[in-house]
Write a protein that holds these residues in place. Structure first.
Motif, PDB file in Angstrom:
ATOM      1  N   THR A 102      40.558  50.364  16.214  1.00 12.17           N
ATOM      2  CA  THR A 102      39.644  50.272  15.075  1.00 12.17           C
ATOM      3  C   THR A 102      40.375  49.617  13.909  1.00 12.17           C
ATOM      4  N   GLU A 103      39.620  48.967  13.027  1.00 10.56           N
ATOM      5  CA  GLU A 103      40.211  48.405  11.807  1.00 10.56           C
ATOM      6  C   GLU A 103      39.136  48.307  10.729  1.00 10.56           C
ATOM      7  N   GLU A 104      39.575  48.265   9.491  1.00 10.41           N
ATOM      8  CA  GLU A 104      38.680  48.159   8.341  1.00 10.41           C
ATOM      9  C   GLU A 104      38.679  46.726   7.822  1.00 10.41           C
ATOM     10  N   ILE A 105      37.496  46.145   7.671  1.00  5.96           N
ATOM     11  CA  ILE A 105      37.341  44.835   7.039  1.00  5.96           C
ATOM     12  C   ILE A 105      36.279  44.995   5.963  1.00  5.96           C
ATOM     13  N   GLY A 106      36.705  45.102   4.724  1.00  6.21           N
ATOM     14  CA  GLY A 106      35.770  45.342   3.637  1.00  6.21           C
ATOM     15  C   GLY A 106      35.020  46.640   3.863  1.00  6.21           C
ATOM     16  N   ASN A 107      33.687  46.579   3.842  1.00  6.58           N
ATOM     17  CA  ASN A 107      32.886  47.787   4.044  1.00  6.58           C
ATOM     18  C   ASN A 107      32.529  48.004   5.512  1.00  6.58           C
ATOM     19  N   SER A 108      33.223  47.258   6.410  1.00  9.83           N
ATOM     20  CA  SER A 108      32.926  47.358   7.837  1.00  9.83           C
ATOM     21  C   SER A 108      34.034  48.096   8.582  1.00  9.83           C
ATOM     22  N   LEU A 109      33.600  48.946   9.484  1.00 11.71           N
ATOM     23  CA  LEU A 109      34.499  49.545  10.460  1.00 11.71           C
ATOM     24  C   LEU A 109      34.326  48.748  11.753  1.00 11.71           C
ATOM     25  N   VAL A 110      35.385  48.096  12.186  1.00 10.76           N
ATOM     26  CA  VAL A 110      35.350  47.292  13.402  1.00 10.76           C
ATOM     27  C   VAL A 110      35.954  48.112  14.533  1.00 10.76           C
ATOM     28  N   VAL A 111      35.171  48.336  15.572  1.00 10.73           N
ATOM     29  CA  VAL A 111      35.631  49.154  16.695  1.00 10.73           C
ATOM     30  C   VAL A 111      35.626  48.321  17.973  1.00 10.73           C
ATOM     31  N   ARG A 112      36.572  48.603  18.829  1.00  8.08           N
ATOM     32  CA  ARG A 112      36.665  47.927  20.124  1.00  8.08           C
ATOM     33  C   ARG A 112      36.284  48.919  21.212  1.00  8.08           C
ATOM     34  N   GLU A 113      35.313  48.524  22.010  1.00  2.05           N
ATOM     35  CA  GLU A 113      34.749  49.412  23.030  1.00  2.05           C
ATOM     36  C   GLU A 113      34.789  48.733  24.392  1.00  2.05           C
ATOM     37  N   PRO A 114      34.839  49.518  25.464  1.00  2.00           N
ATOM     38  CA  PRO A 114      34.906  48.921  26.802  1.00  2.00           C
ATOM     39  C   PRO A 114      33.683  48.082  27.112  1.00  2.00           C
ATOM     40  N   VAL A 115      33.915  46.964  27.809  1.00  4.21           N
ATOM     41  CA  VAL A 115      32.818  46.050  28.110  1.00  4.21           C
ATOM     42  C   VAL A 115      31.850  46.649  29.123  1.00  4.21           C
ATOM     43  N   GLY A 116      32.322  47.581  29.975  1.00  3.60           N
ATOM     44  CA  GLY A 116      31.426  48.223  30.933  1.00  3.60           C
ATOM     45  C   GLY A 116      31.984  48.179  32.342  1.00  3.60           C
ATOM     46  N   VAL A 117      31.135  47.838  33.284  1.00  2.00           N
ATOM     47  CA  VAL A 117      31.553  47.716  34.681  1.00  2.00           C
ATOM     48  C   VAL A 117      32.120  46.310  34.894  1.00  2.00           C
ATOM     49  N   VAL A 118      33.346  46.253  35.402  1.00  3.54           N
ATOM     50  CA  VAL A 118      34.034  44.987  35.627  1.00  3.54           C
ATOM     51  C   VAL A 118      34.041  44.668  37.116  1.00  3.54           C
ATOM     52  N   GLY A 119      33.597  43.484  37.461  1.00  2.00           N
ATOM     53  CA  GLY A 119      33.753  42.975  38.818  1.00  2.00           C
ATOM     54  C   GLY A 119      35.019  42.147  38.879  1.00  2.00           C
ATOM     55  N   ALA A 120      35.964  42.540  39.723  1.00  4.69           N
ATOM     56  CA  ALA A 120      37.229  41.833  39.850  1.00  4.69           C
ATOM     57  C   ALA A 120      37.292  41.166  41.226  1.00  4.69           C
ATOM     58  N   ILE A 121      37.569  39.883  41.243  1.00  2.00           N
ATOM     59  CA  ILE A 121      37.664  39.117  42.484  1.00  2.00           C
ATOM     60  C   ILE A 121      39.037  38.464  42.501  1.00  2.00           C
ATOM     61  N   THR A 122      39.848  38.783  43.518  1.00  2.00           N
ATOM     62  CA  THR A 122      41.260  38.413  43.483  1.00  2.00           C
ATOM     63  C   THR A 122      41.688  37.640  44.730  1.00  2.00           C
ATOM     64  N   PRO A 123      42.795  36.881  44.625  1.00  2.00           N
ATOM     65  CA  PRO A 123      43.237  36.009  45.707  1.00  2.00           C
ATOM     66  C   PRO A 123      44.301  36.654  46.593  1.00  2.00           C
ATOM     67  N   TRP A 124      44.759  35.854  47.572  1.00  2.00           N
ATOM     68  CA  TRP A 124      45.701  36.368  48.563  1.00  2.00           C
ATOM     69  C   TRP A 124      47.154  36.101  48.230  1.00  2.00           C
ATOM     70  N   ASN A 125      47.462  35.226  47.282  1.00  2.00           N
ATOM     71  CA  ASN A 125      48.863  34.799  47.148  1.00  2.00           C
ATOM     72  C   ASN A 125      49.753  35.843  46.475  1.00  2.00           C
ATOM     73  N   TYR A 126      49.209  36.565  45.494  1.00  2.46           N
ATOM     74  CA  TYR A 126      49.895  37.713  44.891  1.00  2.46           C
ATOM     75  C   TYR A 126      48.886  38.858  44.911  1.00  2.46           C
ATOM     76  N   PRO A 127      48.618  39.410  46.074  1.00  5.22           N
ATOM     77  CA  PRO A 127      47.432  40.264  46.226  1.00  5.22           C
ATOM     78  C   PRO A 127      47.418  41.491  45.327  1.00  5.22           C
ATOM     79  N   LEU A 128      48.528  42.219  45.223  1.00  2.00           N
ATOM     80  CA  LEU A 128      48.506  43.416  44.385  1.00  2.00           C
ATOM     81  C   LEU A 128      48.700  43.075  42.912  1.00  2.00           C
TER      82      LEU A 128
END
Length: 471
Positions: free
Chosen positions: A127-153
């Protein structure tokens, strides 16, 4: 006794293994051609079930205090470290990385990456204050992750760890070529106390499972690592629901050797980064740009260094280049080697050939390569280096920036001089005189190498929405 390849029997949905349908995809050891495991050929219905589980878990996980989320990610890091030998053996068996590299990098890097992400929790500006605003960072939601074979983990953890710390839940499609370490991560995450449904795995092929994830209205963001061709398709499919898309795609990175460089270091480190993981690395420095007047001298040095790269069984500690990840990749790389010779480049070095089965190729160095040659413009993804002469520094920069990619690169020279040239390269990361990889620095590309950034604070920000509250 050597660690055994894990027995993968199903998807991972809602905190448990799910058998899936009758379709199966074999996991093949590229060194032997033998089937070492099988995973389900997932369907859109499997994706829907996983997304439903992730949505249900999101309601509670997103509200868990960030310190506790960080503690879970830390325990995941510790669990991966404890199972490092098993992870290394799995990666070597599924895609052929030499065991020393698998131990140090394929198994080791995800431990450091996840621990580093967890360490951000206390100092990150949630969170941070910008003037009269409280700016909050929230999770985007459900993430779909699609990954390759070269560095799999590593590629999985680079997405999953920051997504979980952000408060997101995840539906992962690992590469069907190298899916084994993903199952280990699921078990580690469950043991670390991650709630059921917060991390899910659906195995399968990209055109089926990957597209179902990208298209699903219940997925709020897709994070994709893979080829530029596949990344373009993900963007198109995801656009119907206007979800956020982060892409880490291909590369054709240039190593610019300046006239005031330490040539011995530039060649040794440059070749190592060109042939890292058998050249199956998106950041590989596959173009070595050298002063034309010193081209022949440098090629001689490269050839001498190349002769020390042993090719063979990836389970042997002395092996530096194992097989390609699959027979299909072997065919692809050999096709580019044939094309380079046919187009007039000089084959300065052609390495060992391995008798018997296995997806092996000859490590190859081309000299006198034209900047616009196919082998200098297209991503080969194998142990193939193109040495390209340049007339002056302006031309060197122009050649370095001449591909559609912009993922990585390097400059060797007097430090201030090299730094000045590095600033002119249109690429997401540049190593100067062999600067070490930093898992907390932002990683991502310009142009058709993608968008967004992974790792460290920048990687965490990818999985957060920004809300302004005026008071």
């Amino acid at each position: 006794m050597a660690a055994q390849t894990p027995n993968v029997s199903g998807h991972w949905i809602g905190g448990e293994r799910v058998a899936g349908g009758e379709g199966r995809i074999d996991v093949v050891d590229p060194a032997t051609g033998e089937v070492v495991a099988a995973v389900p050929a997932g369907t859109p219905a499997d994706v829907d079930r996983a997304v439903t589980a992730a949505q249900a878990a999101f309601r509670d996980w997103s509200r868990v205090d960030v310190a506790e989320r960080a503690a879970v990610v830390t325990r995941i890091s510790e669990g991966l470290k404890a199972r490092g030998a098993e992870i290394a053996a799995a990666v070597t068996s599924e895609m052929g990385s030499p065991i020393g590299f698998s131990t140090a990098v394929q198994a080791g890097l995800p431990v450091h990456t996840s621990a580093g992400v967890a360490s951000l929790a206390g100092s990150f500006p949630w969170t941070e204050e910008i003037g009269n605003s409280l700016v909050v960072r929230e999770p985007v939601g459900v993430v779909g992750a699609i990954t390759p074979w070269n560095y799999p983990l590593h590629q999985i953890v680079a997405k999953v760890a920051p997504a979980l710390l952000a408060g997101c839940t995840v539906v992962l499609k690992p590469s069907e070529v190298a899916p084994l370490s993903a199952q280990i991560l699921a078990e580690v995450a469950a043991d670390a106390g991650l709630p059921a449904g917060a991390f899910n795995i659906v195995h399968g092929e990209g055109p089926v499972v990957g597209e179902a994830i990208a298209a699903h209205p219940g997925v709020d963001m897709v994070s994709f690592t893979g080829s530029t061709r596949a990344g373009k398709r993900v963007s198109v499919v995801a656009s119907d629901t206007v979800k956020r898309v982060a892409l880490e795609l291909g590369g054709k990175s240039a190593n610019v050797v300046l006239d005031d460089a330490d040539l011995a270091k530039a060649v040794k480190v440059g070749l190592g980064n060109a042939w890292i993981n058998g050249g199956q690395t998106c950041t590989a420095w596959t173009r070595m740009l050298v002063p034309a007047a010193r081209h022949d001298e440098i090629v001689e040095m490269v050839v001498a260094a190349a002769g020390r790269y042993t090719v063979g069984d990836p389970r042997e500690d002395t092996t530096r280049i194992g097989p390609m990840s699959s027979a299909a990749q072997q065919e692809r790389v050999n096709g580019y080697i044939e094309r380079g010779a046919a187009d007039g480049a000089s084959v300065a070095f052609s390495g060992e050939v391995v008798d018997g089965p296995g997806a092996y190729v000859r490590p190859t160095v081309f000299a006198g390569v034209a900047p616009d040659a196919v082998i200098a413009q297209e991503e080969i993804f194998g142990p193939v280096l193109s040495v390209i002469p340049y007339a002056d520094e302006e031309q060197a920069v122009a050649i370095a920036n001449s591909t559609v990619y912009g993922l990585a690169g390097a400059v060797f020279g007097e430090p201030d001089h090299a730094l000045a040239v590095a600033r002119r390269l249109r690429t997401g990361q540049v190593d100067v005189n062999g600067g070490a990889f930093n898992p907390m620095a932002p990683f991502g590309g310009y142009k058709q190498s993608g968008n967004g950034r992974e790792l460290g604070r920048y990687g965490l920000e990818e999985f957060l929405e920004v809300k302004s509250i005026q008071r």
